[in-house]
Design a protein around this motif. Structure first.
Motif: not given
Length: 427
Positions: A1-28
């Motif tokens: 179950m822990l592995y599945q929870l980790y994969e779920t968390q990773r999938a949820l964080m992926s769009p946030f990670a991409e958004f952060s990268a794009a926003s960082s470039k927007l301010y630089s």
């Protein structure tokens, strides 16, 4: 179950990670109007840091395309002479059209680097390989992430690891020199011992660096965990099945993210300080320091899953039964006898500040290899070096590598005709 929870968390964080990268470039980006507002540099740095803390890290490439030999740049091509389900044997083949350099390369010793199967990819030894390529023909084991191996392939035990090492040594031939870094020192010593016991050729030299040959000596936090928890505790608490979104779905593994979490937990203040320094480097525009941070953590954060059978075998054999040093370890029914090694020269290397393999753990190999003449046994303590410093970074390049190179070079005569070698400096 822990592995599945980790994969779920990773999938949820992926769009946030991409958004952060794009926003960082927007301010630089200099053409963005947001880059010219007050505190834009700090906003950009903070978003960049959030991106790196939340992104998924893929296996890096070795990226070694050239190296200097005899002061001349030569091309390097990565080849794959042997492929096994759980490992690839890689060769870094050097090419040059300079006759002098070509002749020098033909005479260089051959080295097999056995990389750890302990949570990180073999690219962690990139610096090791790059230095060795200046004076050696280099092969390295590239272990496969267990979650990428179809469950139908079957299990992978510590005995299989030993068999893989033996097969790679046979493939390369009797001119091989073996270097094992950290975890593989134990199975490599077993593999060479069994070759000797069976009357097969053994490597001309074996160099063992920062490994748990005898984990009872100067036990570290890693050793204590393995020693103080029962075998059943490890099987119940750290072994999980690979989720369905990977080729190895259903395979039992020790997940890489657990290993990574354990390493970070050993030195949380150091990692927190490193990330804060990265933030400040971005704000100051110190691109070189920021890139150094990225390169280190791109490697450090890229982890792999280990087969459950191999991981549990290692815990029991190396850290609980101490089967190698007690003389009770059997591989596929055959007793491992390091004393049968007669002609292979031995060098052990330890870091003064190693917090993974404590002082004396690697040096213990000398007490086991009693068949090797004392004139062919050497030890080197690396003052000021931690675990990673003995195979990567400035201390590796300036202190350890010259010792390893000298040791290998002085034992290239056929064993039957070899003479006592001059001991390396600093012992």
């Amino acid at each position: 179950m822990l592995y599945q929870l980790y994969e779920t968390q990773r999938a949820l964080m992926s769009p946030f990670a991409e958004f952060s990268a794009a926003s960082s470039k927007l301010y630089s980006h200099p053409l963005s109007p947001f880059a010219h507002i007050p505190m834009a540099d700090r906003v950009s740095a903070g978003l960049d840091l959030m991106h790196r803390l939340s992104k998924e890290y893929e296996k890096p490439e070795f990226g070694i395309t050239s190296v200097q030999v005899e002061g001349i740049d030569v091309a390097v091509q990565q080849q794959e002479p042997v492929t096994k389900p759980f490992c690839r044997l890689l060769r870094f083949k050097r090419f040059s059209d300079n006759p002098k350099v070509l002749e020098a390369m033909k005479k260089h010793p051959t080295v097999l680097v056995v990389a750890p199967l302990s949570g990180h990819h073999s690219t962690l030894l990139r610096d090791t390989v790059r230095a060795l390529l200046r004076d050696h023909k280099v092969f390295i084991t590239d272990w496969t992430d267990a979650r990428m191996v179809n469950a139908d392939v079957g299990p992978f035990h510590l005995d299989d690891y030993v068999a893989y090492v033996q097969e790679f040594i046979r493939h390369i031939g009797p001119e091989v020199n073996v270097i094992s870094v950290c975890q593989p020192t134990v199975p490599v010593l077993a593999a060479i011992s069994l070759l000797a016991s069976n009357g097969e050729f053994t490597p001309r030299t074996m160099t063992m660096m920062g490994g748990p040959i005898d984990a009872r000596r100067s036990p570290t936090a890693v050793n204590n965990l393995a020693m103080n928890k029962s075998h059943s505790w490890f099987e119940s608490n750290v072994i999980y099945r690979v989720p369905v979104n990977y080729p190895g779905a259903g395979r039992r593994v020790y997940p890489g993210f657990l290993q990574h979490s354990g390493f970070v937990a050993m030195n949380p203040d150091r990692h927190l300080s490193s990330h804060y320094d990265y933030f400040l480097d971005l704000v100051r525009g110190d691109d070189d320091s920021a890139e150094g941070h990225r390169e280190f953590y791109d490697e450090y954060n890229a982890v792999l899953d280990m087969p459950a059978e191999y991981y549990l075998d290692t815990i029991k054999t190396v850290f609980q039964d101490f089967a190698l040093v007690n003389g009770t370890w059997k591989v596929n029914g055959q007793l491992v006898r390091p004393q049968d090694i007669k002609t292979t020269a031995l060098l052990t290397v330890e870091g003064e500040l190693d917090d993974i393999s404590g002082a004396g753990q690697t040096k213990a190999a000398h007490g086991l290899c009693t068949g090797i003449p004392k004139s062919r046994q050497f030890h080197y303590d690396v003052i000021g070096a931690g675990h990673y410093g003995i195979f990567s970074g400035r201390r590796w390049r300036e202190k350890v590598y010259p010792e390893v190179r000298s040791f290998i070079a002085s034992h290239q005569a056929a064993p039957a005709r070899s003479t006592p070698a001059k001991k390396a400096r600093g012992r």
